[in-house]
Design an enzyme around this catalytic site. Structure first.
Site, mmCIF file in Angstrom:
data_model
loop_
_atom_site.group_PDB
_atom_site.id
_atom_site.type_symbol
_atom_site.label_atom_id
_atom_site.label_comp_id
_atom_site.label_asym_id
_atom_site.label_seq_id
_atom_site.Cartn_x
_atom_site.Cartn_y
_atom_site.Cartn_z
ATOM 1 N N GLY A 215 0.909 19.152 25.617
ATOM 2 C CA GLY A 215 0.261 17.852 25.662
ATOM 3 C C GLY A 215 0.073 17.275 24.268
ATOM 4 N N SER A 216 -1.039 16.611 24.080
ATOM 5 C CA SER A 216 -1.250 15.866 22.836
ATOM 6 C C SER A 216 -1.448 16.731 21.609
ATOM 7 C CB SER A 216 -2.449 14.920 23.001
ATOM 8 O OG SER A 216 -2.137 13.901 23.922
ATOM 9 N N THR A 217 -1.680 18.040 21.771
ATOM 10 C CA THR A 217 -1.754 18.891 20.582
ATOM 11 C C THR A 217 -0.411 18.925 19.862
ATOM 12 O OG1 THR A 217 -1.267 20.895 21.874
ATOM 13 C CG2 THR A 217 -3.590 20.326 21.539
ATOM 14 N N LYS A 219 1.277 16.459 19.147
ATOM 15 C CA LYS A 219 1.371 15.286 18.274
ATOM 16 C C LYS A 219 1.200 15.653 16.801
ATOM 17 C CE LYS A 219 -0.079 12.199 21.995
ATOM 18 N NZ LYS A 219 -1.179 11.463 22.626
ATOM 19 N N ASP A 464 -6.910 12.947 27.206
ATOM 20 C CA ASP A 464 -7.072 13.839 26.061
ATOM 21 C C ASP A 464 -8.523 14.187 25.784
ATOM 22 O OD1 ASP A 464 -4.374 12.272 24.277
ATOM 23 O OD2 ASP A 464 -4.393 14.142 25.394
#
Length: 485
Positions: A215-217, A219, A464
Site C-alpha cells: 500500500g502507501s508505505t 510511496k 491510509d
C-alpha cells in the site's frame, strides 16, 4: 596332505581378503549412501543423545533441553515459546527443525566442525562435541512490545538497527508454542495436525515468509525514485497531478481519501498520502528507474537469508503504464514482507544505505568461546544520501502533522509512513493496515531503530489513516522500548 592344507590356507586367505574388500566397500565406498538412508537412525539417536545448545536473547537462554529417558532422550524446551517462535522455530524428533533451529543446527547439535579443535579425530571416533550456542541480535523489550501490541491479531512486526542491520524484533501473530512439537508421543502428532490445520495459520512466519501489498508505505520507494531521477527537484513545488487521475490507456480513474491532492507538492502528497500524485510520479519515472530503485531497497532479491530464508518481496517489471501507476502506490502485483518494509525505513534513516539484515550476532562453543561473528555488510545504496535527507524530512512531517501522529515518541525525532493495502477479489477483503517508521533520540547521533508493522484484521475504513490508527501505536511501542535503553 600338505597340498590340501596349502589349498585350505589359500582359500581362507581369499575369504579374508574378500571380507576386507567388502569392509572397505561398506566403510568407505558406500558410507555416504548408508549415512543418508532414511532407515539409519544412528544420527537421530546421537543428535538427541545429548542436550542441544541454546539460543540466547540478551544473554538469556530462551531454549533448553529435558531428559525424557526415552530412546530419543533429550527433548527441546522453550521459554516464552510463542513470543520467540518466529525466530527459534522448532526442533522436533518427529518433524525435524525449522527457522533458526534449522539454520544453526550444526552449532546447536554439536556437529559443526568449527566446534572441535580436532575435527579429524572426531570423524574417526564418531565423537560429538557438546552443542554450541547462538547469540541473537534481538532486543527482548522490543520483542515483547511488538508481541503485546499485536495482541493476538493477525499481523507481524519487524524492527532493525539501521546502521548495522541487526534485527531487534521479529514477531508474527498469532503464534504457537514450539515445545508442543518436542518428543515422540501421540500428543506431538495431534499438535502438528492442529497447528497445520488452524485457519489462522499460527506456524506461518508472517514477518519473513508472508508477502503483502504494501500500500502507501511503498510511496517511500516511489518518492526516492522521483527524487533520484530528477522527476521531482523541489519537494514544495506543485506536481501537476490531476485529481482524479485517469490510468494511462484506461477509462479507470484513481481517487484520493483526502482533499487537496490536485497539483499537490510532493511534501503535501507524502504527508497526506495522495494516490493520484504518486501514481503519476511512478509513470513519469518509468518502469526501468522504478525497478532499479525498488531493487536497491531489496525488492526482487531471491537470495536473502537472516540466516534462514526470507520470501522475496516483488516489484513487477512486466507492466504497462496503468499497472505501473498502481504498482507505484503499492498495489497491483507489488508485494513485500514486513522485514522488507523495515529495510525501506532503515535505508531512509541510514543515508540511503541498506545494511544486510541479520539475526545472529555470533555463535559460540559450549564454553562461550566465539566460533563465528556476523559483521556489518551493505547490500545496496538504495538512493543518494541527499535524497535520504529529504525523505527523512517528509517522513518526519507525517508523524508531526500528518497521518502518523500516533507514532510520536517524546524526546525523539520520529519519521513514518502509514498505509492501507487493499486486497481480495475486487478489493473486498478488509484492508491491511501498515506503518513503517524510524526513531532517533534527541541526544543521539543517528537513528536507533526502524520498524515495520502490518495488521491483517485492522478496523480499516478510512484509507491510509487506518495505518496510523491501527499499526502506528504498535510501532511507537517498539521504538520506545529500544530508545529507553
Amino acid at each position: 596332505m600338505t597340498r590340501y592344507i596349502r589349498h585350505t590356507a589359500a582359500f581362507c586367505a581369499l575369504l579374508l581378503l574378500a571380507l576386507l574388500v567388502n569392509a572397505v566397500r561398506i566403510q568407505i565406498v558406500r558410507a555416504g549412501a548408508y549415512d543418508a538412508n532414511p532407515a539409519n537412525r544412528r544420527h537421530d539417536l546421537a543428535r538427541y543423545g545429548q542436550p542441544r545448545g541454546d539460543i540466547l536473547v540478551g544473554g538469556r537462554a530462551v531454549t533448553g533441553s529435558r531428559d525424557s529417558g526415552q530412546r530419543f532422550r533429550h527433548e527441546r524446551t522453550y521459554r516464552d515459546g510463542p513470543l520467540y517462535a518466529p525466530v527459534t522455530g522448532f526442533a522436533s524428533q518427529v518433524y525435524g527443525t525449522a527457522l533458526l533451529e534449522n539454520a544453526a543446527d550444526g552449532i546447536l547439535s554439536g556437529t559443526d566442525p568449527a566446534l572441535s579443535p580436532l575435527p579429524l579425530y572426531d570423524d574417526l571416533t564418531r565423537a560429538r562435541d557438546p552443542g554450541g550456542h547462538v547469540v541473537t541480535t534481538l532486543d527482548a523489550r522490543a520483542q515483547r512490545a511488538a508481541y503485546a501490541g499485536l495482541g493476538g491479531r493477525r499481523g507481524a512486526v519487524a524492527a532493525l538497527e539501521p546502521s548495522t542491520g541487526r534485527i531487534l524484533a521479529l514477531v508474527s501473530s498469532p503464534s504457537y508454542d514450539p515445545g508442543e512439537l518436542s518428543g515422540t508421543g501421540p500428543e506431538v502428532t495431534r499438535a502438528w495436525a492442529r497447528l497445520n490445520g488452524a485457519a489462522d495459520r499460527p506456524m506461518l512466519n508472517r514477518a519473513v515468509r508472508q508477502t503483502y501489498p504494501p500500500g502507501s508505505t511503498f510511496k517511500v520507494v516511489t518518492a526516492a525514485a522521483a527524487l533520484d531521477s530528477g522527476v521531482v527537484r523541489d519537494v514544495d513545488e506543485p506536481t501537476r497531478s490531476p485529481d482524479p487521475y485517469r490510468l494511462p490507456g484506461s477509462s479507470a480513474r484513481l481517487t484520493n481519501e483526502v482533499v487537496g491532492c490536485a497539483d499537490a507538492s510532493l511534501r503535501y502528497a507524502f504527508q497526506w498520502s495522495c494516490n493520484t500524485v504518486f501514481a503519476g510520479l511512478g509513470v513519469a519515472v518509468g518502469v526501468d528507474a522504478m525497478r532499479t530503485t525498488a531493487a536497491g531497497f531489496g525488492f526482487n532479491d531471491h537470495g536473502l537469508g537472516i540466516p534462514f530464508r526470507v520470501s522475496p518481496s516483488t516489484f513487477d517489471t512486466r507492466v504497462d503504464a496503468a499497472q505501473l501507476a498502481l504498482s507505484s502506490i503499492g498495489q497491483y502485483n507489488t508485494r513485500a514482507t514486513p522485514l522488507q518494509m523495515a529495510m525501506v525505513a532503515a535505508a531512509v534513516a541510514n543515508q540511503g544505505a541498506v545494511r544486510a539484515p541479520h539475526l545472529v550476532e555470533r555463535t559460540t562453543t559450549d564454553d562461550g568461546d566465539t566460533v563465528s561473528a556476523t559483521g556489518r555488510r551493505t547490500l545496496h545504496q538504495a538512493m543518494n544520501p541527499a535524497t535520504a535527507v529529504r525523505l527523512r524530512e517528509l517522513m518526519t512531517d507525517v508523524v508531526e502533522k500528518g497521518t502518523g501522529t500516533n507514532a510520536a515518541v517524546p524526546g525523539a525525532t520520529v519519521g513514518g509512513k502509514s498505509g492501507t493495502a487493499q486486497h481480495g477479489l475486487h478489493n473486498s477483503g478488509t484492508p491491511y493496515a501498515w506503518f513503517i517508521s524510524w526513531a532517533q533520540a534527541d541526544d543521539a547521533m543517528e537513528p536507533a531503530v526502524a520498524v515495520a508493522v502490518v495488521v491483517e484484521d485492522a478496523a480499516a475504513d478510512r484509507g491510509d489513516i487506518s495505518g496510523g490508527g491501527d499499526a502506528a501505536p504498535i510501532a511507537r511501542a517498539v521504538m520506545e522500548a529500544v530508545l529507553d535503553h
